[in-house]
Design a protein around this motif. Structure first.
Motif, mmCIF file in Angstrom:
data_model
loop_
_atom_site.group_PDB
_atom_site.id
_atom_site.type_symbol
_atom_site.label_atom_id
_atom_site.label_comp_id
_atom_site.label_asym_id
_atom_site.label_seq_id
_atom_site.Cartn_x
_atom_site.Cartn_y
_atom_site.Cartn_z
ATOM 1 N N ARG A 35 0.807 -1.215 0.000
ATOM 2 C CA ARG A 35 0.000 0.000 0.000
ATOM 3 C C ARG A 35 0.844 1.270 0.000
ATOM 4 N N PRO A 36 1.828 1.412 0.900
ATOM 5 C CA PRO A 36 2.676 2.608 0.801
ATOM 6 C C PRO A 36 3.402 2.700 -0.533
ATOM 7 N N PHE A 37 3.795 1.546 -1.056
ATOM 8 C CA PHE A 37 4.495 1.574 -2.344
ATOM 9 C C PHE A 37 3.606 2.143 -3.448
ATOM 10 N N LEU A 38 2.353 1.710 -3.493
ATOM 11 C CA LEU A 38 1.456 2.199 -4.537
ATOM 12 C C LEU A 38 1.277 3.711 -4.456
ATOM 13 N N ALA A 39 1.171 4.205 -3.215
ATOM 14 C CA ALA A 39 1.001 5.656 -3.060
ATOM 15 C C ALA A 39 2.236 6.406 -3.539
ATOM 16 N N VAL A 40 3.415 5.938 -3.113
ATOM 17 C CA VAL A 40 4.647 6.629 -3.490
ATOM 18 C C VAL A 40 4.935 6.443 -4.971
ATOM 19 N N ALA A 41 4.684 5.246 -5.506
ATOM 20 C CA ALA A 41 4.913 5.016 -6.925
ATOM 21 C C ALA A 41 4.007 5.903 -7.768
ATOM 22 N N GLY A 42 2.779 6.144 -7.299
ATOM 23 C CA GLY A 42 1.888 7.046 -8.019
ATOM 24 C C GLY A 42 2.459 8.453 -8.098
ATOM 25 N N LEU A 43 3.037 8.923 -6.991
ATOM 26 C CA LEU A 43 3.676 10.248 -7.014
ATOM 27 C C LEU A 43 4.862 10.269 -7.967
ATOM 28 N N ALA A 44 5.648 9.181 -7.973
ATOM 29 C CA ALA A 44 6.807 9.126 -8.853
ATOM 30 C C ALA A 44 6.385 9.127 -10.317
ATOM 31 N N VAL A 45 5.322 8.397 -10.651
ATOM 32 C CA VAL A 45 4.831 8.372 -12.030
ATOM 33 C C VAL A 45 4.330 9.764 -12.440
ATOM 34 N N ALA A 46 3.647 10.422 -11.509
ATOM 35 C CA ALA A 46 3.183 11.778 -11.809
ATOM 36 C C ALA A 46 4.357 12.707 -12.094
ATOM 37 N N GLY A 47 5.408 12.600 -11.272
ATOM 38 C CA GLY A 47 6.586 13.422 -11.509
ATOM 39 C C GLY A 47 7.268 13.094 -12.833
ATOM 40 N N TYR A 48 7.351 11.799 -13.138
ATOM 41 C CA TYR A 48 7.994 11.369 -14.379
ATOM 42 C C TYR A 48 7.258 11.901 -15.598
ATOM 43 N N TRP A 49 5.931 11.826 -15.559
ATOM 44 C CA TRP A 49 5.156 12.298 -16.707
ATOM 45 C C TRP A 49 5.087 13.817 -16.777
ATOM 46 N N THR A 50 5.255 14.471 -15.665
ATOM 47 C CA THR A 50 5.373 15.935 -15.699
ATOM 48 C C THR A 50 6.609 16.325 -16.502
ATOM 49 N N VAL A 51 7.705 15.600 -16.244
ATOM 50 C CA VAL A 51 8.935 15.866 -17.000
ATOM 51 C C VAL A 51 8.738 15.522 -18.469
ATOM 52 N N ALA A 52 8.051 14.387 -18.729
ATOM 53 C CA ALA A 52 7.869 13.960 -20.117
ATOM 54 C C ALA A 52 7.038 14.977 -20.911
ATOM 55 N N ILE A 53 5.970 15.484 -20.300
ATOM 56 C CA ILE A 53 5.079 16.417 -21.015
ATOM 57 C C ILE A 53 5.759 17.759 -21.241
ATOM 58 N N ILE A 54 6.395 18.275 -20.211
ATOM 59 C CA ILE A 54 7.053 19.570 -20.356
ATOM 60 C C ILE A 54 8.292 19.445 -21.227
ATOM 61 N N GLY A 55 8.916 18.269 -21.192
ATOM 62 C CA GLY A 55 10.138 18.078 -21.968
ATOM 63 C C GLY A 55 9.918 18.066 -23.463
ATOM 64 N N GLY A 56 8.691 17.851 -23.923
ATOM 65 C CA GLY A 56 8.423 17.945 -25.365
ATOM 66 C C GLY A 56 8.008 16.626 -25.975
ATOM 67 N N PRO A 57 7.416 16.665 -27.170
ATOM 68 C CA PRO A 57 6.903 15.454 -27.839
ATOM 69 C C PRO A 57 7.977 14.418 -28.126
ATOM 70 N N ALA A 58 9.215 14.836 -28.308
ATOM 71 C CA ALA A 58 10.276 13.897 -28.655
ATOM 72 C C ALA A 58 10.501 12.870 -27.562
ATOM 73 N N GLN A 59 10.039 13.159 -26.326
ATOM 74 C CA GLN A 59 10.269 12.259 -25.210
ATOM 75 C C GLN A 59 9.048 11.407 -24.876
ATOM 76 N N MET A 60 7.972 11.522 -25.612
ATOM 77 C CA MET A 60 6.752 10.808 -25.256
ATOM 78 C C MET A 60 6.890 9.295 -25.444
ATOM 79 N N SER A 61 7.433 8.868 -26.593
ATOM 80 C CA SER A 61 7.596 7.429 -26.807
ATOM 81 C C SER A 61 8.551 6.832 -25.776
ATOM 82 N N TYR A 62 9.600 7.560 -25.493
ATOM 83 C CA TYR A 62 10.563 7.156 -24.462
ATOM 84 C C TYR A 62 9.850 6.971 -23.125
ATOM 85 N N ALA A 63 8.967 7.930 -22.770
ATOM 86 C CA ALA A 63 8.256 7.878 -21.502
ATOM 87 C C ALA A 63 7.251 6.732 -21.456
ATOM 88 N N VAL A 64 6.536 6.508 -22.563
ATOM 89 C CA VAL A 64 5.534 5.432 -22.591
ATOM 90 C C VAL A 64 6.185 4.077 -22.352
#
Length: 719
Positions: free
Chosen positions: A155-184
């Motif tokens: 349970r704690p892992f799921l909560a923290v992993a959710g925050l990490a995924v949110a942070g990762y995709w924040t970087v992917a979206i702001i970083g530009g379209p060239a990083q979307m396939s890499y992020a997926v």
């Protein structure tokens, strides 16, 4: 570049001392709880060390990132990145300095979670400032998630992993379209690796708990064994001292049990022991602990009972046992009569024999014993397959061999449409996926084969080589498949703690970066260092867990009193020796040794003297025999020896030598069975040796004949 966090590395392993079965165990159900044998002060010090270690380790990532920032100061956003690293260092230093106050306030979990949130926010900000997911610090979040999957509850892992995924995709979206396939691709792959880590870690915890059960549960009755009961007694007395409550130790010694075995057979005796353990358990409260501490001796510890309430319990136990398994029952009260386990046992032991004198001791009728056989269902012990850990490791390795090239195949098919080497990469990855599927399908068979130790490294090296070729074809160390190759290393290190693949993987990645290409040197350094550090942490956890499993296996197979093999351990070892003897056509003999009039030693000198004698007998047998011979104690005063280093013609000489050696302190009757002459399996050898033993005992006047005919099989051994 070390993506470490406090919670990821300070999650303590389930240690041997923490895996104590908290009983009693009801017949027909497994009722377990985890407690600890350490004192409250010890636990507090352990938690304090955890807080300090976690805070210290959390400081490594910003320190290493500061080195990277300083050496690339001419690049953009370096002052902001430096400020983030310094802020993370200050917070970690505050946690380290205030570790004792945090522990006293009971805020350890809160501080750890706060540290994780700070790490995730910091890693997200650093990746944004450094250019996105393909920067030198862009892999911090994926490796953080993988490490947490190994060390955190779900349970704690799921909560923290959710925050990490949110942070990762924040970087992917702001970083530009060239990083979307890499992020997926890497979001899906990291989730798969984390899931495999969670599955494997949970399976190993389950295995460890079941091994702990086996090491503390009597395999015959399902009660606590001597080791488990002594640990439980020590815990109950410590708790009583802390709270000021009272506690009572009960000892129950069956009357005429030796004669029951002689008259009705060991199977009837075993059934009676099962019935007795269940009956005692039923007459006590659910939180009282019941243990079998000797051949026909049971013990119980009752918490929160005053001395004036003990006679009611004794009367209830006598009434429940009367007519089937009459017994002498003694007790001792804590702290009114004694404060140490040894003193309590001594007082209770004296009262046992006083109780035996005061009542009519007689061997129960055969009908009563037969009734106990029908009514005393055995509690099923925890199941631990000999090859379970290996099968699980092979299965998870196969799944890893499916997921990693599978994600590469998904990348090639969806995002590499115009790549010149697209179909070559797809073909190679399909071969790798096929190898993974084959590994999973053959896991059960491979786990039982000695060739697995050679086959699995070859398969792993082949799959890793295929992935390396694909990385080269896709452009080098900064390509999408390259990070996927690195994120598999922590799970491999967890499954194979020796981490033999890590140097090979590191060399391959460096070679790709040097000879094929990489976006920047710091990208290669950051990603490879992150992978290796997380992998080494996982390997360390794997080694510790493997050592704990080894110790628990030894404890589950060794008699706590004599240090000979117990019934379970002897059966496993003798099965292997028997198979070896059949395969190589070697001689093998089984000896059964039954101590003469051992009950009189317990009755006249006390159980402590009887225990000391049993320890001496076990030590003498081991000293007089070859190290390859197997010595076991099946229960009470019955020992067994499997002679694997002597010829069949030497069996009688060895039996005579052991009988003469033990005659220094006690008489012994010995029965022998020779493989091929008296049986072709363990049951046949036991049946012949058992019948011969009782014939000799009867001829010497040392016991009564058990029954007119010898047993037809060896069920007394395998029950």
């Amino acid at each position: 570049m070390l993506p470490l966090c406090s919670c990821a590395v300070i999650q303590s392993h389930p240690t041997v001392s923490m895996l104590v079965t908290h009983g009693p165990v009801r017949c027909g159900e497994v009722r377990r709880a985890v407690t600890t044998t350490s004192s409250p002060g010890d636990k507090s010090r352990q938690r304090l060390r955890s807080v300090r270690a976690g805070a210290a380790l959390t400081m490594l990532t910003p320190l290493c990132t500061l080195v990277y920032v300083a050496t690339t100061w001419s690049a953009g956003n370096r002052p902001a990145m430096a400020m983030i690293c310094v802020s993370m260092l200050v917070l970690a230093a505050v946690a380290l300095a205030g570790a004792q106050a945090i522990e006293r306030a009971g805020r350890r979990a809160t501080v750890q979670m706060a540290g994780l949130v700070v790490n995730i926010a910091g890693f997200t900000a650093l990746a944004l400032l450094d250019g996105g997911l393909k920067s030198a610090v862009g892999a911090y979040l994926p490796f953080l998630v993988i490490m947490l999957a190994v060390g955190m509850p779900l349970r704690p892992f799921l909560a923290v992993a959710g925050l990490a995924v949110a942070g990762y995709w924040t970087v992917a979206i702001i970083g530009g379209p060239a990083q979307m396939s890499y992020a997926v691709i890497h979001t899906i792959h990291t989730g798969i690796i984390a899931t495999l880590c969670l599955r494997y870690s949970a399976a190993m915890v389950s295995l460890q708990r079941r091994l702990s059960d086996l090491s503390r549960i009597d395999p015959l009755t399902g009660c606590l064994n001597r080791r488990g009961f002594e640990e439980r007694l020590a815990n109950e007395l410590a708790e009583a001292e802390r709270t000021g409550d009272s506690a009572v130790l009960l000892l129950v010694d069956l009357d005429g049990f030796k004669e029951i075995n002689d008259r009705y057979g060991h199977q009837a005796g075993d059934d009676l022991l099962v019935w007795t353990g269940r009956t005692i358990d039923e007459q006590l409260r659910t939180h009282d602990a019941v243990g079998r501490v000797g051949g026909d001796e049971f013990a119980a510890v009752l918490s929160g009972i005053e001395p004036d309430g003990v006679p009611v319990v004794l009367e209830r136990l006598h009434a429940a046992l009367d007519g089937v398994a009459s017994a002498g029952i003694g007790y001792a009260c804590y702290p009114a009569e004694a404060t140490s386990p040894e003193a309590l046992k001594e007082i209770a032991d004296r009262r046992v024999y006083r109780d035996k004198v005061d009542h009519n001791r007689q061997v129960p009728a055969e009908a009563a014993v037969a009734g106990a056989r029908g009514d005393g269902a055995r509690r099923q012990s925890a199941k631990v397959s000999r090859h379970e850990r290996r099968r699980r490791a092979i299965t998870e390795t196969g799944r890893l061999g499916i997921s990693t090239p599978g994600m590469g195949l998904l990348y090639v098919l969806l995002f590499a449409g115009g790549h010149p080497n697209r179909w070559l990469m797809a073909t190679l990855l399909t071969v790798a996926v096929t190898l993974g599927v084959t590994t999973v399908a053959a896991a059960a068979r491979l786990s039982r084969s000695s060739a697995a130790a050679m086959i699995m490294p070859i398969v792993g090296a082949l799959q890793f080589t295929i992935c390396t070729v694909v990385v080269c074809l896709d452009g080098g160390a900064s390509s999408t498949p390259a990070l996927g190759m690195l994120t598999t290393l922590p799970l491999i290190a967890l499954i194979s703690p020796r981490a033999v693949l890590l140097p090979f993987a590191a060399s391959a990645f460096v070679a790709i970066a040097v000879f094929v290409g990489v976006s920047s040197t710091w990208y290669a350094i950051g990603h490879l260092t992150s992978a290796l550090v997380v992998s080494l942490v996982c390997a360390s956890r794997g080694r510790v867990a493997a050592e704990q499993r080894r110790k628990l296996r030894e404890l589950s197979r060794v008699d706590a009193l004599t240090q000979c093999l117990n019934r379970r351990g002897f059966m496993e070892r003798s099965t292997a020796e028997l198979a070896h003897a059949h395969r190589h056509r070697r001689d093998l003999s089984l000896l059964i040794l039954d101590l003469d009039r051992f009950k009189e030693v317990n009755d006249s000198e006390g159980h402590a003297a009887g225990d000391e004698l049993l320890c001496w007998v076990g030590a003498t047998l081991r000293e007089r025999l070859h190290p390859h011979d197997v010595v076991g104690r099946l229960g009470g005063d019955e020992f067994v020896v499997l002679l694997s280093s002597h010829s069949a013609g030497e069996t009688d000489d060895v039996a005579g030598d052991l009988e003469a050696a033990l005659a220094e302190r006690i008489g012994v009757s010995v029965g022998a069975g020779v493989l091929g002459r008296h049986g072709t399996d363990l049951e046949g050898l036991y049946a012949h040796a058992d019948a011969e033993l009782y014939r000799r005992k009867l001829a010497r006047g040392r016991g009564r004949s058990r029954r007119p005919a010898a047993p037809a099989d060896g069920n007394a051994l395998v029950a």
